[in-house]
Scaffold this active site. Structure first.
Site, PDB file in Angstrom:
ATOM      1  N   GLY A  47       0.775  -1.240   0.000  1.00 54.32           N
ATOM      2  CA  GLY A  47       0.000   0.000   0.000  1.00 54.32           C
ATOM      3  C   GLY A  47       0.802   1.284   0.000  1.00 54.32           C
ATOM      4  O   GLY A  47       0.316   2.320  -0.452  1.00 54.32           O
ATOM      5  N   ASP A 103       1.027   3.271   4.429  1.00 53.91           N
ATOM      6  CA  ASP A 103      -0.090   3.963   3.776  1.00 53.91           C
ATOM      7  C   ASP A 103      -1.103   4.448   4.814  1.00 53.91           C
ATOM      8  O   ASP A 103      -1.497   5.605   4.827  1.00 53.91           O
ATOM      9  CB  ASP A 103      -0.766   3.056   2.728  1.00 53.91           C
ATOM     10  CG  ASP A 103      -1.167   1.682   3.278  1.00 53.91           C
ATOM     11  OD1 ASP A 103      -0.818   1.348   4.422  1.00 53.91           O
ATOM     12  OD2 ASP A 103      -1.833   0.928   2.532  1.00 53.91           O
ATOM     13  N   ASP A 106      -4.295   1.803  10.896  1.00 53.89           N
ATOM     14  CA  ASP A 106      -5.688   1.418  11.123  1.00 53.89           C
ATOM     15  C   ASP A 106      -5.797   0.851  12.539  1.00 53.89           C
ATOM     16  O   ASP A 106      -5.759   1.599  13.506  1.00 53.89           O
ATOM     17  CB  ASP A 106      -6.049   0.408  10.031  1.00 53.89           C
ATOM     18  CG  ASP A 106      -7.516   0.061   9.961  1.00 53.89           C
ATOM     19  OD1 ASP A 106      -8.341   0.949  10.173  1.00 53.89           O
ATOM     20  OD2 ASP A 106      -7.835  -1.106   9.694  1.00 53.89           O
ATOM     21  N   LYS A 134      -6.433   6.369  10.923  1.00 50.69           N
ATOM     22  CA  LYS A 134      -7.843   6.100  11.260  1.00 50.69           C
ATOM     23  C   LYS A 134      -7.915   5.795  12.746  1.00 50.69           C
ATOM     24  O   LYS A 134      -8.022   4.635  13.147  1.00 50.69           O
ATOM     25  CB  LYS A 134      -8.305   4.852  10.493  1.00 50.69           C
ATOM     26  CG  LYS A 134      -9.260   5.091   9.362  1.00 50.69           C
ATOM     27  CD  LYS A 134      -9.792   3.743   8.889  1.00 50.69           C
ATOM     28  CE  LYS A 134     -10.033   3.738   7.403  1.00 50.69           C
ATOM     29  NZ  LYS A 134     -10.439   2.409   6.912  1.00 50.69           N
ATOM     30  N   PHE A 155     -13.805   2.966   4.357  1.00 47.09           N
ATOM     31  CA  PHE A 155     -12.792   2.272   3.572  1.00 47.09           C
ATOM     32  C   PHE A 155     -12.400   3.126   2.367  1.00 47.09           C
ATOM     33  O   PHE A 155     -13.257   3.538   1.592  1.00 47.09           O
ATOM     34  CB  PHE A 155     -13.291   0.898   3.121  1.00 47.09           C
ATOM     35  CG  PHE A 155     -12.186   0.012   2.658  1.00 47.09           C
ATOM     36  CD1 PHE A 155     -11.396  -0.677   3.567  1.00 47.09           C
ATOM     37  CD2 PHE A 155     -11.910  -0.110   1.300  1.00 47.09           C
ATOM     38  CE1 PHE A 155     -10.345  -1.479   3.138  1.00 47.09           C
ATOM     39  CE2 PHE A 155     -10.868  -0.917   0.863  1.00 47.09           C
ATOM     40  CZ  PHE A 155     -10.086  -1.596   1.782  1.00 47.09           C
ATOM     41  N   ASP A 162      -5.677  -0.267  -1.782  1.00 49.66           N
ATOM     42  CA  ASP A 162      -6.455  -1.135  -2.664  1.00 49.66           C
ATOM     43  C   ASP A 162      -7.778  -1.561  -2.063  1.00 49.66           C
ATOM     44  O   ASP A 162      -7.980  -1.530  -0.848  1.00 49.66           O
ATOM     45  CB  ASP A 162      -5.662  -2.415  -2.953  1.00 49.66           C
ATOM     46  CG  ASP A 162      -5.613  -3.338  -1.730  1.00 49.66           C
ATOM     47  OD1 ASP A 162      -5.153  -2.889  -0.670  1.00 49.66           O
ATOM     48  OD2 ASP A 162      -6.065  -4.497  -1.836  1.00 49.66           O
ATOM     49  N   ARG A 168      -5.252   0.835  -6.764  1.00 47.26           N
ATOM     50  CA  ARG A 168      -4.030   1.435  -6.203  1.00 47.26           C
ATOM     51  C   ARG A 168      -3.517   2.575  -7.077  1.00 47.26           C
ATOM     52  O   ARG A 168      -2.847   3.481  -6.601  1.00 47.26           O
ATOM     53  CB  ARG A 168      -2.924   0.379  -6.084  1.00 47.26           C
ATOM     54  CG  ARG A 168      -3.205  -0.739  -5.085  1.00 47.26           C
ATOM     55  CD  ARG A 168      -1.925  -1.537  -4.838  1.00 47.26           C
ATOM     56  NE  ARG A 168      -2.146  -2.812  -4.185  1.00 47.26           N
ATOM     57  CZ  ARG A 168      -2.232  -3.000  -2.864  1.00 47.26           C
ATOM     58  NH1 ARG A 168      -2.124  -1.969  -2.056  1.00 47.26           N
ATOM     59  NH2 ARG A 168      -2.416  -4.191  -2.357  1.00 47.26           N
TER      60      ARG A 168
END
Ligand code: IMP
Ligand code: MG
Length: 183
Positions: A47, A103, A106, A134, A155, A162, A168
């Site tokens: 990512g 990237d 989370d 996030k 999302f 992706d 991507r």
């Protein structure tokens, strides 16, 4: 999935211009902070590949790059935090000033495990740079030194991120139309 990926996008969250401006800003900050250091940018695949490529070019101090890849064990709903290294680093990081480039931060489960692993290899310093954060989804505490944007619990795809290995190559970060997931 449409042949024109734009038709799968519900809305753009971060434009190409917003991303460019933020990457320039982070690059300038890192260039200031790593004067006279031995900087290694370590990209967590896949990512971060686009962010990594742009960030490296926004940094003016000398640096080296390396890449690693990890995946969580078992189903994605399990929160064991156990992580499998699927591609290890090639460069010896002992004594290097390492910035891990991600990237998105989370749950933080993968990252907290990776940071622990890397720390054991005795780098001179170890910091994390993530384009997106996030925080609502965090399960493991991770120290984020360089942050691009805080995003809501939605999302997102594009600029390296992706859905099912696609999207991507979108130059912006966006949210998919709900029907893309239900197919
Ligand atoms: P975690 O922090 O261990 O939960 O793992 C973060 C990874 O999950 C990221 O590196 C992404 O590959 C993936 N991920 C999390 N949220 C998103 C998203 O909104 N879009 C695309 N990939 C995501
Ligand atoms: Mg992914």
């Amino acid at each position: 999935m449409h042949q024109n990926m734009m038709e799968d996008i519900d809305h753009i969250l971060l434009s190409k211009e917003e991303l460019q401006a933020k990457v320039a800003e982070i690059g300038a900050q890192i260039s200031k902070d790593y004067q006279g250091k031995n900087l290694l940018l370590l990209s967590v695949l896949r990512g971060s590949f686009i962010f990594m490529a742009d960030l490296a070019r926004a940094i003016t101090v000398p640096l080296s790059v390396d890449f690693m890849s990890a995946s969580s064990y078992g189903s994605s709903t399990k929160t064991s935090g156990a992580v499998k290294i699927t591609k290890d680093i090639d460069i010896d990081i002992e004594g290097k000033d390492v910035i891990v480039v991600e990237d998105i931060l989370d749950s933080g489960l993968t990252l907290s495990f990776l940071m622990g692993l890397l720390k054991a290899k005795k780098p001179a310093s170890l910091h994390l740079c993530a384009l997106l954060d996030k925080p609502e989804r965090r399960k493991a505490e991770v120290n984020l030194t360089y942050k691009g944007f805080t995003v809501p619990d939605e999302f997102v795809v594009g600029y390296g991120l992706d859905y099912d290995e696609k999207y991507r190559n979108l130059p912006f970060i966006g949210v998919l139309k709900p029907e893309v997931y239900s197919k």
